[in-house]
Design a protein around this motif. Structure first.
Motif, PDB file in Angstrom:
ATOM      1  N   ILE A 167       0.763  -1.371   0.145  1.00  7.30           N
ATOM      2  CA  ILE A 167       0.047   0.055   0.026  1.00  7.30           C
ATOM      3  C   ILE A 167       0.867   1.245  -0.020  1.00  7.30           C
ATOM      4  O   ILE A 167       0.307   2.293  -0.211  1.00  7.30           O
ATOM      5  CB  ILE A 167      -0.906   0.026   1.279  1.00  7.30           C
ATOM      6  CG1 ILE A 167      -0.197   0.051   2.665  1.00  7.30           C
ATOM      7  CG2 ILE A 167      -1.897  -0.985   0.948  1.00  7.30           C
ATOM      8  CD1 ILE A 167      -1.262   0.154   3.661  1.00  7.30           C
ATOM      9  N   GLY A 184      -4.644   8.739  -0.528  1.00  4.27           N
ATOM     10  CA  GLY A 184      -5.334   7.553  -0.558  1.00  4.27           C
ATOM     11  C   GLY A 184      -4.273   6.400  -0.958  1.00  4.27           C
ATOM     12  O   GLY A 184      -3.258   6.765  -1.606  1.00  4.27           O
ATOM     13  N   TYR A 185      -4.634   5.082  -0.593  1.00  3.21           N
ATOM     14  CA  TYR A 185      -3.770   4.108  -0.692  1.00  3.21           C
ATOM     15  C   TYR A 185      -4.395   2.936  -1.082  1.00  3.21           C
ATOM     16  O   TYR A 185      -5.541   2.744  -0.930  1.00  3.21           O
ATOM     17  CB  TYR A 185      -3.002   3.572   0.652  1.00  3.21           C
ATOM     18  CG  TYR A 185      -2.197   4.951   1.272  1.00  3.21           C
ATOM     19  CD1 TYR A 185      -0.829   5.200   0.949  1.00  3.21           C
ATOM     20  CD2 TYR A 185      -2.860   5.663   2.139  1.00  3.21           C
ATOM     21  CE1 TYR A 185      -0.302   6.380   1.323  1.00  3.21           C
ATOM     22  CE2 TYR A 185      -2.174   6.553   2.963  1.00  3.21           C
ATOM     23  CZ  TYR A 185      -0.896   7.036   2.316  1.00  3.21           C
ATOM     24  OH  TYR A 185      -0.050   8.055   2.900  1.00  3.21           O
ATOM     25  N   LEU A 186      -3.532   2.228  -1.924  1.00  2.00           N
ATOM     26  CA  LEU A 186      -4.278   1.002  -2.842  1.00  2.00           C
ATOM     27  C   LEU A 186      -3.345  -0.016  -2.824  1.00  2.00           C
ATOM     28  O   LEU A 186      -2.221   0.241  -3.069  1.00  2.00           O
ATOM     29  CB  LEU A 186      -4.660   1.563  -4.088  1.00  2.00           C
ATOM     30  CG  LEU A 186      -5.747   2.328  -4.356  1.00  2.00           C
ATOM     31  CD1 LEU A 186      -5.842   3.147  -5.662  1.00  2.00           C
ATOM     32  CD2 LEU A 186      -7.109   2.032  -4.355  1.00  2.00           C
ATOM     33  N   GLY A 206      -9.025   6.214   3.792  1.00  5.10           N
ATOM     34  CA  GLY A 206      -8.063   6.485   3.023  1.00  5.10           C
ATOM     35  C   GLY A 206      -7.539   5.211   2.417  1.00  5.10           C
ATOM     36  O   GLY A 206      -6.283   5.186   1.580  1.00  5.10           O
ATOM     37  N   GLU A 215      -5.335  -4.632  -6.803  1.00  7.78           N
ATOM     38  CA  GLU A 215      -5.178  -5.767  -5.827  1.00  7.78           C
ATOM     39  C   GLU A 215      -4.961  -6.728  -6.139  1.00  7.78           C
ATOM     40  O   GLU A 215      -4.084  -7.744  -5.584  1.00  7.78           O
ATOM     41  CB  GLU A 215      -6.341  -5.439  -4.838  1.00  7.78           C
ATOM     42  CG  GLU A 215      -6.644  -4.227  -4.261  1.00  7.78           C
ATOM     43  CD  GLU A 215      -5.406  -3.366  -3.654  1.00  7.78           C
ATOM     44  OE1 GLU A 215      -4.367  -3.976  -3.169  1.00  7.78           O
ATOM     45  OE2 GLU A 215      -5.429  -2.040  -3.705  1.00  7.78           O
TER      46      GLU A 215
END
Lengths: 103, 676
Positions: free
Chosen positions: A37, A101-103, B288, B338
């Motif tokens: 992340i 923002g984190y992904l 977030g 992801e």
């Protein structure tokens, strides 16, 4: 009360991070980035409205001196600061208008 | 039209007259409603396809398949256990061709080798190039060049012939049968928290900000990964009770891991080409975090990934002309992102971090699923205006051609749960390989490095010629399996190259060697408390010799101090220093070893630490300074070395047992002058 949200982001591999606000230490922690992340740690500090000096010190160990980055912030509400280490291990600060923002 | 037919058309992806199409395809009249498969895909030559005499009956092609001599004559293979299994992935046309071939070569079903070649098309259906990457048992792939010729019908490939060669070496020819247009198979299961609607497809025409050339379609996640080269299947998904989150309704990594174990129909404690994708409202980190590959718990990681539909990804930029489509696109993008992490893909700007399988370049501008849309110059608007819903070329190369252990979910080593059971050993082995420990109990202390004894015995009634260094690690495949865990291949830190020196091993005569197996390039394979099975295959020129399994036990820590020290002891640097008998360069590792000596003075680990600390002090030590590129020389410190080595004589029995008698004898000889 206004807050300063500091996100320690890319490049941390166990270094000690120290946050000083207006010359006073307010936070220290060993930091490691979760690479999936891109975030090591998120720290929120309560601050007063107005101008503040933010200093981020990164202790790299192995006999090398600390790396420091400083900036002056005008805080009125929530202020978002991202801290990443560049290839030389020096902290690089980035101000953001909104939350990261984190992904 | 069924999904399957749509996919076939799209994977083939050839318009007649398309310059990328196989030559045969371009010759077909355009009016015919046919599917034309590209040359790309998986081909294989497998031992089980062979008959008793090594011939493969390719009824559909009329070709026979077996290893061939340089003259092209098919060998009669009377010893099937000597044959190679070959898998070859050809990537020269179809979707996003990378102009590469990669292969996996195995013998006996163990210790495979992996290679990747860069290809150039040299003639119709013919490709050649250099092997640019090798990994694993390199003795199986001594060549440096490949020349590949695809044999095909009008509509589909049937087989390929590949010639491996290198200057001065005998070439090897193999024919592999076409198996699939894909490079790997994978299964996805999409589960969701009750009250959440998973988003697994996106109408690419629904948002006006897109590339002008983007095909208008209802793009599914499965199709994204099919285009990346995977034969995707999907398990039925379902709701996950929100009660799994506890009282706050927010998901932690641990809660999701638990939910994965409970709800994923394919969950297993092993690596597999399968992934659990979980759609939920919010992570405990809050809005977030849009998604996370959360599965970094335990030994089988990267099996589960999640995205959070009520996080920041659900807020379209103010004034966006198609806000609902923007949100759907972002959720769809996040799911693919992801899932990319579960294939072991890093973020686009992180490619140079850590140890990559091949040198990679950061791609901060890439229009890839692995880049943050809002991280490129111009922000998300610039990103999506040029985004074709794909992975970058180097990501596709990794997913298609890297050794499966790097990509496959779970990241377990080869041959899980099988060990060497599938090996076809010679019915009358002339040599025996025996593993031993230096103690009858085969029990080792926590933190105690483990040294095995290897004995190779001539079991025949005739003298046998063997290489003097036949028991060195480059000839061995070592498998370590912890009870209840997966088998892992021990990879030593160094491969040595000895000049061949043959000796005659008389009947019942033995060769012995020691092997330090606690740590290697895979990390500390044999460290945690538990029971382990170790088994070794020795690869000789004409046959392989497989040992019986040896069971060893690592005891639990005796005190809290042991556990505390273990956090630093089981580091890569410490493993290297113990393997190579010391350093005067890796100060942090020496610090840890000093702590072992001072904090656990009576431990067996302290004896290993003392040897590693003392050895570089016994002689003048040369050190290459990377800055200035000079070699400096450090004086010996004999008094300190002698002090460190004292237990080798004062506690000789313990030292001999923990270091292994072979190594103990070596050290006593090496340190004789110091210990006087």
């Amino acid at each position: 009360m206004p807050t300063l949200k500091i996100d320690f982001q890319e490049g941390f591999r166990g270094q000690l991070g120290i946050v000083r606000l207006d010359g006073k230490e307010s936070f220290r922690k060993e930091l490691s980035t979760r690479t999936q992340i891109g975030l090591a740690h998120s720290q929120t500090l309560e601050v007063s409205v107005g101008r503040h000096e933010l200093e981020i010190e990164i202790e790299v160990g192995s006999g090398n001196g600390p790396q420091v980055a400083r900036t002056t912030l005008e805080v009125s509400d929530v202020t978002y600061v991202g801290v990443s280490l560049d290839a030389a291990g020096k902290p690089v600060l980035r101000l953001n208008e909104g939350p990261f923002g984190y992904l | 039209m069924s999904e399957q037919i749509v996919i076939e058309a799209e994977i083939g992806h050839f318009e007649f007259g398309d310059s990328d199409a196989p030559e045969a395809a371009r010759a077909v009249p355009a009016a015919l409603p046919v599917q034309v498969l590209p040359n790309s895909g998986t081909y294989a030559h497998r031992r089980h396809q062979l008959g008793r005499h090594g011939h493969l009956n390719l009824a559909t092609t009329g070709h026979s398949s077996a290893e061939q001599s340089p003259e092209g004559q098919t060998s009669i293979l009377h010893f099937p256990f000597l044959q190679l299994d070959e898998e070859l992935r050809l990537d020269v046309d179809g979707r996003y061709p990378q102009m590469k071939a990669s292969g996996r070569v195995s013998r006996f079903g163990l210790s495979p080798a992996h290679w990747v070649a860069d290809l150039t098309r040299v003639a119709p259906n013919r490709y050649s190039g250099a092997i640019v990457y090798k990994e694993g048992n390199l003795t199986l792939i001594p060549h440096t060049l490949v020349d590949i010729h695809v044999l095909r019908s009008t509509f589909a490939p049937l087989a390929l012939s590949v010639k491996f060669s290198s200057p001065g070496a005998v070439p090897r020819n193999v024919i592999c049968r076409y198996e699939s247009r894909y490079f790997h198979s994978v299964n996805f299961e999409f589960d969701y928290a009750a009250g959440t609607t998973p988003i697994t497809s996106f109408d690419t025409s629904s948002h006006p900000n897109r590339p002008a050339t983007l095909i208008s379609e209802e793009l599914s996640i499965e199709r994204v990964f099919r285009r990346a080269g995977f034969d995707v299947s999907r398990s039925p998904g379902g709701p996950v009770p929100v009660s799994g989150t506890g009282v706050d309704g927010l998901w932690s990594d641990m809660e999701m891991h638990d939910a994965m174990q409970t709800n994923w129909s394919r969950f297993a404690n092993k690596s597999q080409w399968a992934m659990w994708v979980f759609f939920a409202s919010l992570h405990e980190m809050g809005t977030g975090l849009g998604g996370i590959m959360f599965d970094s718990i335990g030994t089988e990681q990267r099996q589960g990934t999640a995205l959070f539909l009520d996080s920041f990804i659900k807020y379209a930029p103010t004034g966006d002309p198609a806000a609902a489509a923007w949100v759907n696109r972002m959720a769809f993008w996040t799911a693919c992102h992801e899932m990319g992490h579960a294939f072991n893909l890093a973020h686009s700007w992180q490619k140079t971090l850590g140890a990559s399988w091949i040198p990679l370049a950061d791609e901060p501008l890439a229009r890839s699923f692995m880049n943050y849309p809002y991280g490129v110059p111009g922000g998300q608007s610039a990103f999506f205006s040029d985004f074709e819903f794909r992975f970058s070329d180097q990501e596709l190369t990794f997913m298609r051609h890297a050794p499966a252990k790097f990509v496959q979910m779970g990241n377990a080593a080869w041959f899980d749960d099988h060990g060497f059971e599938g090996a076809a050993v010679s019915p009358e082995p002339r040599l025996e390989l025996e593993l031993s420990t230096s103690r009858a109990t085969r029990a080792f202390d926590f933190l105690e490095p483990l040294v095995l004894g290897l004995t190779l015995r001539n079991a025949s009634d005739q003298p046998l010629l063997v290489d003097k260094n036949v028991l060195s690690s480059e000839h061995l495949t070592v498998i370590i399996k912890r009870r209840g865990g997966n088998a892992r291949q021990f990879l030593p830190y160094a491969q040595r190259c000895f000049r061949a020196e043959t000796l005659a091993l008389l009947p019942r005569q033995e060769l012995t060697e020691s092997l330090f197996i606690s740590a290697g390039r895979n990390g500390w394979d044999l460290a945690e408390p538990g029971v382990y099975m170790v088994q070794i295959a020795l690869h000789l020129e004409t046959e392989d010799v497989v040992s019986k399994p040896l069971e060893v036990r690592v005891a639990p820590p005796r005190a809290y101090e042991d556990e505390l020290l273990a956090q630093d002891f089981f580091e890569d640097d410490v493993g290297r220093v113990l393997t190579f008998d010391g350093t005067r360069l890796l100060a942090s590792a020496n610090d840890v070893l000093d702590r072992v000596v001072s904090e656990l003075p009576q431990s067996r680990a302290a004896i290993h630490a003392r040897v590693a600390l003392a050895n570089p002090l016994t002689k003048r030590y040369k050190r290459l300074e990377t800055e200035g590129k000079q070699v400096t020389s450090l004086a010996p410190e004999l008094a300190r070395a002698k002090e460190l080595l004292a237990p080798l004589t004062a506690k000789a029995n313990v030292a001999r047992e923990t270091l292994h008698p072979l190594d103990y004898a070596y050290y006593m000889d090496r340190f004789a002058d110091v210990l006087k």
